[in-house]
Every structure is written in structure tokens, then in C-alpha cells.
Design a protein around this motif. Structure first.
Motif, mmCIF file in Angstrom:
data_model
loop_
_atom_site.group_PDB
_atom_site.id
_atom_site.type_symbol
_atom_site.label_atom_id
_atom_site.label_comp_id
_atom_site.label_asym_id
_atom_site.label_seq_id
_atom_site.Cartn_x
_atom_site.Cartn_y
_atom_site.Cartn_z
ATOM 1 N N LYS A 19 -1.657 -6.219 12.816
ATOM 2 C CA LYS A 19 -2.022 -6.966 11.425
ATOM 3 C C LYS A 19 -2.421 -5.760 10.414
ATOM 4 N N VAL A 20 -1.296 -5.199 9.962
ATOM 5 C CA VAL A 20 -1.649 -3.972 9.117
ATOM 6 C C VAL A 20 -1.088 -4.786 7.665
ATOM 7 N N SER A 21 -1.883 -4.239 6.810
ATOM 8 C CA SER A 21 -1.460 -4.790 5.286
ATOM 9 C C SER A 21 -1.999 -3.530 4.249
ATOM 10 N N PHE A 22 -1.098 -3.390 3.405
ATOM 11 C CA PHE A 22 -1.294 -2.303 2.308
ATOM 12 C C PHE A 22 -0.352 -2.396 1.133
ATOM 13 N N THR A 23 -0.355 -2.022 0.214
ATOM 14 C CA THR A 23 0.223 -2.186 -1.123
ATOM 15 C C THR A 23 0.663 -0.714 -1.486
ATOM 16 N N ALA A 24 1.887 -0.435 -2.058
ATOM 17 C CA ALA A 24 2.141 0.817 -2.571
ATOM 18 C C ALA A 24 2.715 0.567 -4.192
ATOM 19 N N HIS A 25 1.785 0.819 -4.812
ATOM 20 C CA HIS A 25 2.181 0.489 -6.512
ATOM 21 C C HIS A 25 3.273 1.329 -7.074
ATOM 22 N N LYS A 26 3.755 0.841 -7.928
ATOM 23 C CA LYS A 26 4.871 1.232 -8.591
ATOM 24 C C LYS A 26 4.718 2.802 -9.178
ATOM 25 N N GLY A 27 5.365 3.948 -8.689
ATOM 26 C CA GLY A 27 5.080 5.309 -9.222
ATOM 27 C C GLY A 27 3.982 5.975 -8.194
ATOM 28 N N GLU A 28 3.609 5.325 -7.378
ATOM 29 C CA GLU A 28 2.471 6.132 -6.667
ATOM 30 C C GLU A 28 3.018 6.821 -5.315
ATOM 31 N N VAL A 29 2.396 7.664 -4.788
ATOM 32 C CA VAL A 29 2.520 8.446 -3.456
ATOM 33 C C VAL A 29 1.671 7.850 -2.661
ATOM 34 N N LEU A 30 2.204 7.043 -1.763
ATOM 35 C CA LEU A 30 1.017 6.522 -0.608
ATOM 36 C C LEU A 30 1.392 7.223 0.562
ATOM 37 N N ALA A 31 0.221 7.828 1.210
ATOM 38 C CA ALA A 31 0.238 8.638 2.473
ATOM 39 C C ALA A 31 -0.154 7.730 3.519
ATOM 40 N N LEU A 32 0.653 7.673 4.530
ATOM 41 C CA LEU A 32 0.197 6.974 5.857
ATOM 42 C C LEU A 32 0.222 8.090 7.074
ATOM 43 N N ILE A 33 -1.176 8.173 7.264
ATOM 44 C CA ILE A 33 -1.708 9.145 8.254
ATOM 45 C C ILE A 33 -2.304 8.405 9.571
ATOM 46 N N ARG A 198 9.001 11.366 -11.832
ATOM 47 C CA ARG A 198 10.196 10.655 -12.297
ATOM 48 C C ARG A 198 9.708 9.124 -12.347
ATOM 49 N N GLY A 199 8.671 8.749 -11.386
ATOM 50 C CA GLY A 199 8.232 7.421 -11.368
ATOM 51 C C GLY A 199 8.619 6.610 -10.188
ATOM 52 N N MET A 200 9.252 7.430 -9.053
ATOM 53 C CA MET A 200 9.624 6.982 -7.756
ATOM 54 C C MET A 200 8.218 6.571 -6.942
ATOM 55 N N THR A 201 8.413 5.188 -6.388
ATOM 56 C CA THR A 201 7.342 4.933 -5.531
ATOM 57 C C THR A 201 7.620 5.632 -4.234
ATOM 58 N N VAL A 202 6.831 6.317 -3.597
ATOM 59 C CA VAL A 202 6.883 7.258 -2.375
ATOM 60 C C VAL A 202 5.759 6.927 -1.181
#
Ligand SMILES: Nc1ncnc2c1ncn2[C@@H]1O[C@H](COP(=O)(O)OP(=O)(O)O)[C@@H](O)[C@H]1O
Ligand SMILES: [Mg+2]
Length: 253
Positions: A19-33, A198-202
Motif C-alpha cells: 500500500k505505497v502511495s506517493f507523488t512526484a511533481h513535475k520537475g522535482e527529484v524524488l529520492a526513494l530510499i 531542464r525540468g525533468m521529473t526524476v
């Protein structure tokens, strides 16, 4: 940009992702650790269509992508790299990118055989796009070199380039610096930084805390398949659950 909701994966009796939920917003770097075996790679496999979720859904720009095949997910705009580098050793650097770009182009087999105008136009576009990517990842001078002569770090760059060649909206990087020396790691950090500029979502799975602290806008922490924390690098580094689960009692920063 990318939303994961109640994502769950069972392997037999093992709840690898729960039951994992999360959001990656446009242009942000979201780390999964999270510790080894926490379910990080499985989350990427579920997002990219390599695995079907037991439950839950993945949305790209609000559109559900659950149940789609990996190539369909890639076409929709999600590209990934793997924990172990997967580039074609026998091919030249440039050709690795052309193969990847083929995924996005519309020419079918008939076009390719008959060498139609559309096919030629697409090949030219692919080459131009591939050279742009090579320039961006700093491998333009090695375009015609065989992959075999590349260093480990250059291979990692190429793997990111291969993902970029498909023109993604979201990039999933699974431990992009695994196995690299400290100074090589810097090169990959720099590349992720310029992607962000450059605005990439990572979304990046990363163990090197310095990288997470400096590069990530937000961090999602998994442990035994559960999301145990989410927040800015500062916030998660002060989170007791995270300190206990992930850091074995040590403070991050
Ligand atoms: N294809 C699979 N079949 C069975 N078990 C798997 C499979 N992939 C991963 N697992 C198990 O799921 C758990 C999470 O693995 P993984 O997502 O690779 O963790 P991480 O990337 O966080 O180290 C582990 O216990 C692993 O052994
Ligand atoms: Mg993993």
C-alpha cells in the motif's frame, strides 16, 4: 506528474510492496530510499510495467497506466535505468541510443524494408536527437566508439542517455551510482542536477546519503514494503522511524 496509489505487490507469501502511495511533481527529484529488500526496485518494476501490481494504481499526468506492457509505459513517457547497467556492449555508443529511440517512432517493419521517406525522415530525426542526448550526457566525442571502451561511469551515463532517448516525461533511476568510485559518483550527480535544471521529473533510488541530501527535493522512505516516511531530506533525516530502520541508529547529516 507521476502518482502511485496504494501500490501493492505480493510474491507468494511475501508482501514486497504494501500500500505505497506517493507523488512526484513535475520537475522535482524524488529520492526513494530504504534498506536492501525494502521494495524500492519492485516499486520501479510496478511503475514501468515490468510487474503487474497485486493492488493499487499508477497514474502519469492523471492517466492510469496499470496493466500496461513495459513498451507501452515507455511510449507514454516513463523511462528507467536498471540497478545493473544494461547497455549493448557490441554496439557503438550512438547505436545504443538509436535502438532506444526506435521505440518512440512510428515506422513499422514495412517502412524499414521499403526505406520509405517516412523511414528516412525518422532515421534523420533519431540521429539528431541521439546526438543531442550524447552532447547532454557528455559522450558526443565517443559517439562512434564501441561501448566496450567506455569506463564504468561512462556506461552509467550512457544508460541514462538510453532512457532519455525515448523522450520521457519521467525518468526512473535505480541506483545510478552503484559500483562507482567517489569521484565518478560526482559526474552522475552533476548529470542528474542538469536534468533537474531542464525540468525533468526524476525518481531516483540512491544509497549515497550525501547525494540524497543535496539533490532530492523530497524523499520517500520504504522499509519492509511500507512507506515509513516522506518529506524533505532534512525532515526524513530527523525522523525517528527512519533513523531506526534505515540508519541503524545513526543520524544522516
Ligand atoms: N521477482 C521477484 N520474485 C520474488 N521475490 C522478489 C522478486 N523481486 C523482488 N523480490 C523480493 O521482494 C523484496 C523487495 O525487493 P526489491 O524491490 O528488489 O528491494 P530493494 O530494491 O529495496 O533492495 C525482497 O525481499 C526481494 O527478495
Ligand atoms: Mg533494488
Amino acid at each position: 506528474m507521476l502518482r502511485v496509489e496504494g501500490l501493492t505487490k505480493k510474491f507468494g507469501g511475501l508482501l514486497a510492496v504494501n500500500k505505497v502511495s506517493f507523488t512526484a511533481h513535475k520537475g522535482e527529484v524524488l529520492a526513494l530510499i530504504g534498506p536492501n529488500g525494502a521494495g524500492k526496485t519492485t516499486v520501479f518494476n510496478l511503475i514501468s510495467g515490468a510487474l503487474r501490481p497485486t493492488a493499487g494504481q499508477v497514474y502519469l499526468e492523471g492517466k492510469p497506466i496499470g496493466g500496461k506492457k513495459p513498451y507501452q509505459v515507455a511510449k507514454m513517457g516513463i523511462a528507467r535505468t536498471f540497478q545493473t547497467t544494461t547497455v549493448f556492449d557490441q554496439l557503438k555508443v550512438l547505436d545504443n541510443l538509436l535502438v532506444a529511440h526506435k521505440l518512440r517512432t512510428s515506422s513499422g517493419l514495412v517502412d524499414t524494408i521499403l526505406r520509405t521517406r517516412r523511414w528516412k525522415k525518422e532515421l534523420e530525426e533519431s540521429r539528431a536527437r541521439a546526438m543531442e542526448v550524447l552532447d547532454f550526457i557528455g559522450l558526443k566525442e565517443k559517439a562512434l566508439a564501441p561501448v566496450q571502451v567506455l569506463t564504468q561511469e561512462e556506461r552509467k551515463r550512457l544508460a541514462i542517455g538510453v532512457a532519455l532517448a525515448t523522450g520521457p516525461k519521467v525518468l526512473l533511476l535505480d541506483e545510478p551510482t552503484a559500483g562507482l568510485l567517489q569521484e565518478e559518483t560526482e559526474g552522475i550527480f552533476g548529470l542528474i542536477k542538469s536534468l533537474k535544471q531542464r525540468g525533468m521529473t526524476v525518481c531516483v533510488i540512491e544509497h549515497k546519503m550525501r547525494m540524497v541530501m543535496n539533490l532530492a527535493d523530497r524523499v520517500v522512505v520504504l522499509n519492509y514494503g511500507h512507506k515509513i516516511a516522506e518529506g524533505t531530506p532534512e525532515e526524513v533525516s530527523r525522523n525517528e522511524l527512519v533513523i531506526q530502520a534505515y540508519l541503524g541508529g545513526e543520524h544522516v547529516a
